[in-house]
Design an enzyme around this catalytic site. Structure first.
Site, PDB file in Angstrom:
ATOM      1  N   HIS A  85     -23.370  -8.567  -2.841  1.00 12.81           N
ATOM      2  CA  HIS A  85     -22.919  -7.957  -4.094  1.00 12.81           C
ATOM      3  C   HIS A  85     -21.470  -7.507  -4.057  1.00 12.81           C
ATOM      4  O   HIS A  85     -20.899  -7.151  -5.088  1.00 12.81           O
ATOM      5  CB  HIS A  85     -23.818  -6.761  -4.434  1.00 12.81           C
ATOM      6  N   CYS A 107     -20.795 -12.860  -2.409  1.00  9.45           N
ATOM      7  CA  CYS A 107     -20.899 -14.140  -3.120  1.00  9.45           C
ATOM      8  C   CYS A 107     -19.516 -14.548  -3.632  1.00  9.45           C
ATOM      9  O   CYS A 107     -18.811 -13.730  -4.231  1.00  9.45           O
ATOM     10  CB  CYS A 107     -21.869 -14.010  -4.290  1.00  9.45           C
ATOM     11  N   HIS A 135     -25.019  -0.355 -10.222  1.00 10.85           N
ATOM     12  CA  HIS A 135     -25.268  -1.603  -9.511  1.00 10.85           C
ATOM     13  C   HIS A 135     -24.154  -1.816  -8.487  1.00 10.85           C
ATOM     14  O   HIS A 135     -22.983  -1.559  -8.761  1.00 10.85           O
ATOM     15  CB  HIS A 135     -25.324  -2.780 -10.486  1.00 10.85           C
ATOM     16  N   GLU A 137     -22.676  -4.416  -7.378  1.00 15.99           N
ATOM     17  CA  GLU A 137     -21.610  -5.323  -7.790  1.00 15.99           C
ATOM     18  C   GLU A 137     -20.622  -4.618  -8.712  1.00 15.99           C
ATOM     19  O   GLU A 137     -19.403  -4.800  -8.591  1.00 15.99           O
ATOM     20  CB  GLU A 137     -22.195  -6.561  -8.484  1.00 15.99           C
ATOM     21  N   THR A 175     -21.819 -10.549 -12.586  1.00 12.80           N
ATOM     22  CA  THR A 175     -22.181 -11.971 -12.603  1.00 12.80           C
ATOM     23  C   THR A 175     -23.653 -12.210 -12.876  1.00 12.80           C
ATOM     24  O   THR A 175     -24.033 -13.274 -13.368  1.00 12.80           O
ATOM     25  CB  THR A 175     -21.813 -12.644 -11.261  1.00 12.80           C
ATOM     26  N   SER A 233     -34.270  -5.825  -8.049  1.00 11.37           N
ATOM     27  CA  SER A 233     -33.555  -7.052  -8.395  1.00 11.37           C
ATOM     28  C   SER A 233     -33.418  -7.126  -9.906  1.00 11.37           C
ATOM     29  O   SER A 233     -34.387  -7.405 -10.618  1.00 11.37           O
ATOM     30  CB  SER A 233     -34.312  -8.277  -7.871  1.00 11.37           C
ATOM     31  N   SER A 234     -32.208  -6.879 -10.404  1.00  7.63           N
ATOM     32  CA  SER A 234     -32.020  -6.840 -11.860  1.00  7.63           C
ATOM     33  C   SER A 234     -32.331  -8.183 -12.496  1.00  7.63           C
ATOM     34  O   SER A 234     -32.875  -8.254 -13.604  1.00  7.63           O
ATOM     35  CB  SER A 234     -30.592  -6.404 -12.207  1.00  7.63           C
ATOM     36  N   SER A 278     -33.061 -14.056  -5.541  1.00  4.53           N
ATOM     37  CA  SER A 278     -33.030 -13.616  -4.147  1.00  4.53           C
ATOM     38  C   SER A 278     -34.392 -13.746  -3.474  1.00  4.53           C
ATOM     39  O   SER A 278     -34.681 -13.070  -2.488  1.00  4.53           O
ATOM     40  CB  SER A 278     -32.543 -12.164  -4.067  1.00  4.53           C
TER      41      SER A 278
END
Length: 329
Positions: A85, A107, A135, A137, A175, A233-234, A278
Site C-alpha cells: 500500500h 505496488c 487507509h 495507501e 488506486t 480488504s476494502s 489479495s
C-alpha cells in the site's frame, strides 16, 4: 437434473467470476516477502500487513515474517519490508535514521500516484485525493505533499472545499477504488472547478475495475454471491456491495470456507463465487469444495477479460534472484 427450460445447467450450480484473486501488485508483494526470507533468513520484519488478507499474513508469519504496526517495533539494523500500500517519506526517513535495511514492496501503480502528487505539489497546484480516511495507501500518498493534499471521501465533500474555483486544481485517487466509485466525485469537481487537472494517466487499478465488472456479470443471475476476502480488504467489501447492486439476491463475504453458513442456501439454486485482489486461489478452491459438499457442483467460469500484467521484484531481490549476491544473516 437441470433447471426448467435449461438443458445445459443443473438445478444447483456454481458460477465462478474471472478475473478474481491476486493482482500483479499483490503477487509482487507476497513474493517479495517470500524471497527476502529465502535470501536473508528469518526473521524479516514487515511494516503493516503486506496485503489485506488474514490467510496470507498468517502463512507468512509461519515462514518467519514478523508484522509490526510501526518501525519502532523493528530492532535497529534489521531488515524491514514496506507493504504493497506504500508509505510516506517520513517512514522512509525513519527507517534510514534507525539504520534499518528497507525493501519497498509498494505496488508500482501506487508509486505512480506518489510521483504525480509530488509533481503537482512542486508546480504549486492544490491536490484533492479521492479515497478512504485511514487507509494505508491514502496515508502514504498524503505524506508526499501533506500541505497540498485534501482528502475527499464522498461527492458531498466537494461542496466543502474552500479553494479558488478559478485556479488549477488536480485530483488523484486511491488506486483500489473503481471508476464507478470515483465518477460522481470527479463530475462534481469538474462542475465546481473548471480548471480541474486530470492525472496524466488512469490511476484506477486495473484489477479493481476488472473484479467489479466480473462480479456484475455473474451477480445478475446468481441467487447468492460469495466473495472471498478479509474484512479489512476494502476491495473485497466493495465486491459484496457491487454484487448486491448488480442484482444478486444475497451477497456474503467470507475469509474462507469455514465461514460458510448452510442456512444461507434456502431457495438458492445459483451460487456465484469471486474473490478480492489479495486472496490466494487456494481459498477460492476451498469455498468451491465446500459448496460441492452442500450440493452445488461447479458448473462454469465466466471470464470477462484476460489479465497478463506482471511487475518485477524490488531491485534488491531482482539481483539476488539472478544469483549476484550472497545470503546474509
Amino acid at each position: 437434473m437441470t433447471q426448467e427450460g435449461s438443458t445445459d445447467r443443473p438445478a444447483k450450480h456454481v458460477v465462478v467470476a474471472a478475473p478474481r484473486g491476486y493482482c500483479a501488485g499483490v503477487d509482487r508483494a507476497v513474493v517479495t516477502v517470500q524471497r527476502a526470507l529465502a535470501v536473508y533468513g528469518a526473521p524479516v520484519y514487515v511494516r503493516k500487513q503486506i496485503v489485506h488478507n488474514r490467510h496470507v499474513v498468517e502463512t507468512l508469519e509461519q515462514q518467519g515474517a514478523i508484522f509490526v504496526d510501526e518501525l519502532d517495533e523493528v530492532p535497529a539494523g534489521a531488515l524491514v519490508i514496506f507493504s504493497a500500500h506504500g508509505v510516506s517519506p517520513a517512514v522512509r526517513e525513519e527507517a534510514a535514521r534507525r539504520g534499518l535495511r528497507a525493501i519497498d514492496a509498494t505496488c508500482p501503480l501506487v508509486t505512480k500516484v506518489h510521483h504525480e502528487a509530488k509533481r503537482f505539489a512542486k508546480d504549486g497546484v492544490p491536490i484533492v485525493l479521492i479515497g478512504h480516511e485511514g487507509h494505508e495507501e491514502v496515508e502514504g500518498t498524503t505524506g508526499e505533499a501533506p500541505d497540498d493534499i485534501t482528502l475527499l471521501q464522498t461527492p458531498e465533500d466537494v461542496d466543502a472545499l474552500e479553494l479558488d474555483r478559478n485556479q488549477p486544481l488536480a485530483w488523484l485517487t486511491q488506486t483500489t477504488l473503481s471508476v464507478d466509485e470515483t465518477r460522481a466525485t470527479v463530475e462534481r469537481l469538474r462542475e465546481r472547478f473548471p480548471n480541474l487537472l486530470d492525472p496524466p494517466s488512469d490511476d484506477i487499478c486495473y484489477a479493481t475495475q476488472n473484479r467489479q465488472s466480473a462480479v456484475k456479470l455473474i451477480a445478475k443471475h446468481s441467487d447468492l454471491v460469495i466473495v472471498v476476502g478479509s474484512q479489512n480488504s476494502s476491495n473485497s467489501v466493495r465486491l459484496v456491495e457491487v454484487a448486491r447492486e448488480a442484482g444478486a439476491k444475497q451477497a456474503r463475504r467470507v475469509d474462507n470456507a469455514d465461514e460458510i453458513d448452510p442456512d444461507w442456501f434456502d431457495g438458492v439454486n445459483t451460487v456465484g463465487v469471486t474473490s478480492g485482489a489479495s486472496v490466494p486461489e487456494e481459498l477460492v478452491d476451498g469455498v468451491i469444495a465446500r459448496l460441492a459438499q452442500l450440493g452445488y457442483p461447479r458448473a462454469d467460469e465466466e471470464r470477462l477479460v484476460e489479465e497478463s500484467l506482471s511487475f518485477a521484484l524490488p531491485p534488491e531481490l531482482r539481483e539476488r534472484r539472478a544469483g549476484h549476491a550472497v545470503r546474509r544473516s
